[in-house]
Motif scaffolding. Structure first.
Motif, PDB file in Angstrom:
ATOM      1  N   PHE A  94     -49.168   5.374  25.716  1.00  0.00           N
ATOM      2  CA  PHE A  94     -50.659   5.753  25.095  1.00  0.00           C
ATOM      3  C   PHE A  94     -51.083   4.719  24.740  1.00  0.00           C
ATOM      4  O   PHE A  94     -50.417   3.398  24.461  1.00  0.00           O
ATOM      5  CB  PHE A  94     -49.627   6.551  23.288  1.00  0.00           C
ATOM      6  CG  PHE A  94     -48.597   5.945  22.929  1.00  0.00           C
ATOM      7  CD1 PHE A  94     -48.471   4.726  22.152  1.00  0.00           C
ATOM      8  CD2 PHE A  94     -47.610   6.097  23.618  1.00  0.00           C
ATOM      9  CE1 PHE A  94     -47.618   4.196  21.732  1.00  0.00           C
ATOM     10  CE2 PHE A  94     -46.119   5.625  23.161  1.00  0.00           C
ATOM     11  CZ  PHE A  94     -46.505   4.151  21.770  1.00  0.00           C
ATOM     12  N   GLU A  95     -52.354   4.383  23.520  1.00  0.00           N
ATOM     13  CA  GLU A  95     -52.006   3.361  23.044  1.00  0.00           C
ATOM     14  C   GLU A  95     -52.282   3.763  21.711  1.00  0.00           C
ATOM     15  O   GLU A  95     -52.329   4.341  20.803  1.00  0.00           O
ATOM     16  CB  GLU A  95     -54.290   3.011  24.236  1.00  0.00           C
ATOM     17  CG  GLU A  95     -54.415   2.523  24.264  1.00  0.00           C
ATOM     18  CD  GLU A  95     -55.516   3.188  24.927  1.00  0.00           C
ATOM     19  OE1 GLU A  95     -56.336   2.899  24.033  1.00  0.00           O
ATOM     20  OE2 GLU A  95     -56.038   2.582  26.628  1.00  0.00           O
ATOM     21  N   ALA A  96     -51.862   2.281  20.893  1.00  0.00           N
ATOM     22  CA  ALA A  96     -51.434   1.780  19.981  1.00  0.00           C
ATOM     23  C   ALA A  96     -51.642   0.914  19.204  1.00  0.00           C
ATOM     24  O   ALA A  96     -53.126  -0.114  19.652  1.00  0.00           O
ATOM     25  CB  ALA A  96     -49.632   2.057  19.364  1.00  0.00           C
ATOM     26  N   ARG A  97     -52.139   0.689  17.732  1.00  0.00           N
ATOM     27  CA  ARG A  97     -52.548  -0.667  16.974  1.00  0.00           C
ATOM     28  C   ARG A  97     -50.980  -1.494  16.719  1.00  0.00           C
ATOM     29  O   ARG A  97     -50.942  -1.010  15.689  1.00  0.00           O
ATOM     30  CB  ARG A  97     -53.403  -0.285  16.071  1.00  0.00           C
ATOM     31  CG  ARG A  97     -54.374   0.221  16.537  1.00  0.00           C
ATOM     32  CD  ARG A  97     -55.960  -0.443  16.919  1.00  0.00           C
ATOM     33  NE  ARG A  97     -56.082  -1.331  16.428  1.00  0.00           N
ATOM     34  CZ  ARG A  97     -57.341  -1.964  16.668  1.00  0.00           C
ATOM     35  NH1 ARG A  97     -57.868  -2.324  17.412  1.00  0.00           N
ATOM     36  NH2 ARG A  97     -57.322  -3.253  15.277  1.00  0.00           N
ATOM     37  N   ALA A 190     -43.866   8.633   3.647  1.00  0.00           N
ATOM     38  CA  ALA A 190     -42.506   7.990   4.532  1.00  0.00           C
ATOM     39  C   ALA A 190     -43.695   6.492   3.947  1.00  0.00           C
ATOM     40  O   ALA A 190     -42.935   5.563   3.226  1.00  0.00           O
ATOM     41  CB  ALA A 190     -42.118   7.972   5.671  1.00  0.00           C
ATOM     42  N   TRP A 191     -44.548   6.525   4.264  1.00  0.00           N
ATOM     43  CA  TRP A 191     -45.586   4.818   4.341  1.00  0.00           C
ATOM     44  C   TRP A 191     -45.877   4.621   2.710  1.00  0.00           C
ATOM     45  O   TRP A 191     -45.958   3.536   2.113  1.00  0.00           O
ATOM     46  CB  TRP A 191     -46.840   5.432   5.132  1.00  0.00           C
ATOM     47  CG  TRP A 191     -46.485   4.953   6.745  1.00  0.00           C
ATOM     48  CD1 TRP A 191     -46.387   6.073   7.550  1.00  0.00           C
ATOM     49  CD2 TRP A 191     -45.740   4.100   7.053  1.00  0.00           C
ATOM     50  NE1 TRP A 191     -46.048   5.311   8.548  1.00  0.00           N
ATOM     51  CE2 TRP A 191     -45.891   4.420   8.996  1.00  0.00           C
ATOM     52  CE3 TRP A 191     -45.800   2.532   6.704  1.00  0.00           C
ATOM     53  CZ2 TRP A 191     -45.932   3.571   9.449  1.00  0.00           C
ATOM     54  CZ3 TRP A 191     -45.315   1.645   8.299  1.00  0.00           C
ATOM     55  CH2 TRP A 191     -45.151   1.936   8.789  1.00  0.00           C
ATOM     56  N   GLY A 209     -45.552  -4.640  12.560  1.00  0.00           N
ATOM     57  CA  GLY A 209     -45.488  -2.626  13.148  1.00  0.00           C
ATOM     58  C   GLY A 209     -46.122  -2.577  13.875  1.00  0.00           C
ATOM     59  O   GLY A 209     -47.102  -3.525  14.295  1.00  0.00           O
ATOM     60  N   TYR A 210     -45.835  -1.258  14.290  1.00  0.00           N
ATOM     61  CA  TYR A 210     -47.282  -0.951  15.420  1.00  0.00           C
ATOM     62  C   TYR A 210     -46.714   0.704  15.299  1.00  0.00           C
ATOM     63  O   TYR A 210     -45.996   1.041  15.044  1.00  0.00           O
ATOM     64  CB  TYR A 210     -47.067  -1.233  17.101  1.00  0.00           C
ATOM     65  CG  TYR A 210     -46.335  -0.650  18.066  1.00  0.00           C
ATOM     66  CD1 TYR A 210     -46.660   0.602  18.423  1.00  0.00           C
ATOM     67  CD2 TYR A 210     -44.844  -1.274  18.292  1.00  0.00           C
ATOM     68  CE1 TYR A 210     -45.403   1.068  19.079  1.00  0.00           C
ATOM     69  CE2 TYR A 210     -44.073   0.103  18.117  1.00  0.00           C
ATOM     70  CZ  TYR A 210     -44.246   0.776  19.718  1.00  0.00           C
ATOM     71  OH  TYR A 210     -43.594   1.509  20.426  1.00  0.00           O
ATOM     72  N   GLU A 211     -48.589   1.267  15.607  1.00  0.00           N
ATOM     73  CA  GLU A 211     -48.655   3.139  14.732  1.00  0.00           C
ATOM     74  C   GLU A 211     -49.535   3.186  16.111  1.00  0.00           C
ATOM     75  O   GLU A 211     -50.051   2.734  16.473  1.00  0.00           O
ATOM     76  CB  GLU A 211     -47.762   3.510  13.450  1.00  0.00           C
ATOM     77  CG  GLU A 211     -47.320   2.671  12.958  1.00  0.00           C
ATOM     78  CD  GLU A 211     -45.683   3.679  13.228  1.00  0.00           C
ATOM     79  OE1 GLU A 211     -46.307   4.489  14.172  1.00  0.00           O
ATOM     80  OE2 GLU A 211     -44.663   3.383  12.869  1.00  0.00           O
ATOM     81  N   HIS A 212     -49.591   4.696  16.055  1.00  0.00           N
ATOM     82  CA  HIS A 212     -50.667   5.636  16.672  1.00  0.00           C
ATOM     83  C   HIS A 212     -50.258   6.405  15.931  1.00  0.00           C
ATOM     84  O   HIS A 212     -49.944   7.350  15.343  1.00  0.00           O
ATOM     85  CB  HIS A 212     -50.433   5.400  17.991  1.00  0.00           C
ATOM     86  CG  HIS A 212     -49.292   6.433  18.888  1.00  0.00           C
ATOM     87  ND1 HIS A 212     -49.112   7.130  19.136  1.00  0.00           N
ATOM     88  CD2 HIS A 212     -48.269   5.811  18.791  1.00  0.00           C
ATOM     89  CE1 HIS A 212     -48.251   7.548  19.790  1.00  0.00           C
ATOM     90  NE2 HIS A 212     -47.475   7.089  18.901  1.00  0.00           N
ATOM     91  N   ASP A 215     -49.118   8.517  11.604  1.00  0.00           N
ATOM     92  CA  ASP A 215     -47.967   7.365  11.352  1.00  0.00           C
ATOM     93  C   ASP A 215     -49.295   6.548  11.249  1.00  0.00           C
ATOM     94  O   ASP A 215     -49.230   5.743   9.932  1.00  0.00           O
ATOM     95  CB  ASP A 215     -47.226   7.088  12.073  1.00  0.00           C
ATOM     96  CG  ASP A 215     -45.812   8.309  12.085  1.00  0.00           C
ATOM     97  OD1 ASP A 215     -45.313   7.920  10.390  1.00  0.00           O
ATOM     98  OD2 ASP A 215     -45.540   8.421  12.276  1.00  0.00           O
ATOM     99  N   LEU A 216     -49.875   6.523  12.081  1.00  0.00           N
ATOM    100  CA  LEU A 216     -50.759   5.192  12.585  1.00  0.00           C
ATOM    101  C   LEU A 216     -51.990   5.121  10.941  1.00  0.00           C
ATOM    102  O   LEU A 216     -52.007   4.288   9.994  1.00  0.00           O
ATOM    103  CB  LEU A 216     -51.711   4.397  13.048  1.00  0.00           C
ATOM    104  CG  LEU A 216     -52.649   3.565  13.389  1.00  0.00           C
ATOM    105  CD1 LEU A 216     -52.280   2.074  12.720  1.00  0.00           C
ATOM    106  CD2 LEU A 216     -53.556   3.549  14.751  1.00  0.00           C
ATOM    107  N   ALA A 217     -52.415   6.376  11.063  1.00  0.00           N
ATOM    108  CA  ALA A 217     -53.739   6.942   9.908  1.00  0.00           C
ATOM    109  C   ALA A 217     -52.584   6.605   8.832  1.00  0.00           C
ATOM    110  O   ALA A 217     -53.151   5.799   7.519  1.00  0.00           O
ATOM    111  CB  ALA A 217     -54.618   8.428   9.689  1.00  0.00           C
ATOM    112  N   ALA A 218     -51.651   6.823   8.396  1.00  0.00           N
ATOM    113  CA  ALA A 218     -51.158   7.326   7.285  1.00  0.00           C
ATOM    114  C   ALA A 218     -50.592   5.781   6.465  1.00  0.00           C
ATOM    115  O   ALA A 218     -50.509   5.411   5.425  1.00  0.00           O
ATOM    116  CB  ALA A 218     -49.728   7.757   6.752  1.00  0.00           C
TER     117      ALA A 218
END
Length: 247
Positions: A94-97, A190-191, A209-212, A215-218
């Motif tokens: 997967f890809e994340a930010r 959570a966020w 941190g990093y998320e995708h 969780d990234l959107a949140a």
């Protein structure tokens, strides 16, 4: 010229590698830091990578040669999304930010009671809440409590039940936030509560941190900013059996 954003990405990658090293040590596994990558020569705990790049331009062949590829499930966290590991039998899982929250940024105060797990019983209660019946609570062993840079944060209800939490990994320049969860309400809950808990303990450090996905959107809805992209590479067919720190 190196930009402030690039420096943050490098700090986030280093911090994440230090967290992966701490988790590996708690399982009795040795690892090492080099100029461009952190590497564990033996298979790391489930969900944690075998290597994390620390600077752009890592040599793919040299990196793969330093990890165990004898069995399916080897994984690499490509922190700068600049590797091509397909010739070594890897594919992108997967890809994340990478994400960032400035120090001192306002955070929503929660009515939870926050503390740090400091003994095996507290860590076990946290791990069971984080795992929520998934069968992976044993990842968090008591040996993790010996790491001075790791803070397992537990958010408790008035009855004392762990209902939210995260791991904060203190570095020299940043504090890493991972394993973010809430028993009810999903990623938004959570966020919305974790940043305040981390900020109260580390008020002068920016969070990374990093998320995708969700969780990234949140995280972005609750004060984090996106940084550079990263990729997680997996070798073999067992997607998500042993891949990355996805938390």
């Amino acid at each position: 010229m190196t930009t402030p954003q690039q420096l943050l990405v490098e700090a986030a990658a280093r911090n994440n590698a230090e967290w992966c090293a701490a988790m590996s040590r708690s399982h009795g596994l040795a690892s090492e830091f080099g100029p461009r990558a952190w590497v564990a020569s033996a298979r790391t705990p489930r969900y944690y990578p075998d290597a994390v790049t620390l600077a752009p331009g890592a040599d793919p062949a040299a990196l793969v040669a330093r990890i165990d590829t004898s069995a399916p499930g080897a994984s690499v966290k490509d922190s700068f999304a600049d590797l091509d590991l397909t010739e070594s039998g890897f594919r992108v899982l997967f890809e994340a930010r990478w994400i960032h929250r400035p120090a001192g940024a306002p955070a929503v105060a929660s009515d939870l009671l926050w503390d740090v797990a400091r003994d095996p019983d507290a860590l076990r209660a946290w791990a069971l809440a984080w795992d929520d019946g998934g069968g992976d609570a044993e990842l968090f062993r008591p040996e993790l409590l010996d790491d001075p840079a790791t803070f397992v944060l537990a958010g408790r209800s008035a009855s004392g039940r762990v209902v939210a939490g995260a791991v904060a990994s203190r570095g020299d320049q940043v504090v890493g936030v991972s394993n973010v969860f809430a028993r009810e309400g999903g990623p938004d809950t959570a966020w919305s509560v974790v940043p305040d808990a981390v900020h109260r303990r580390f008020p002068t450090l920016p969070m990374v941190g990093y998320e995708h996905g969700d969780d990234l959107a949140a995280a972005l809805r609750h004060g984090f900013e996106p940084l550079g992209p990263l990729r997680v590479w997996l070798r073999g067919q067992e997607a998500a059996v042993h891949a990355v720190d996805v938390i």
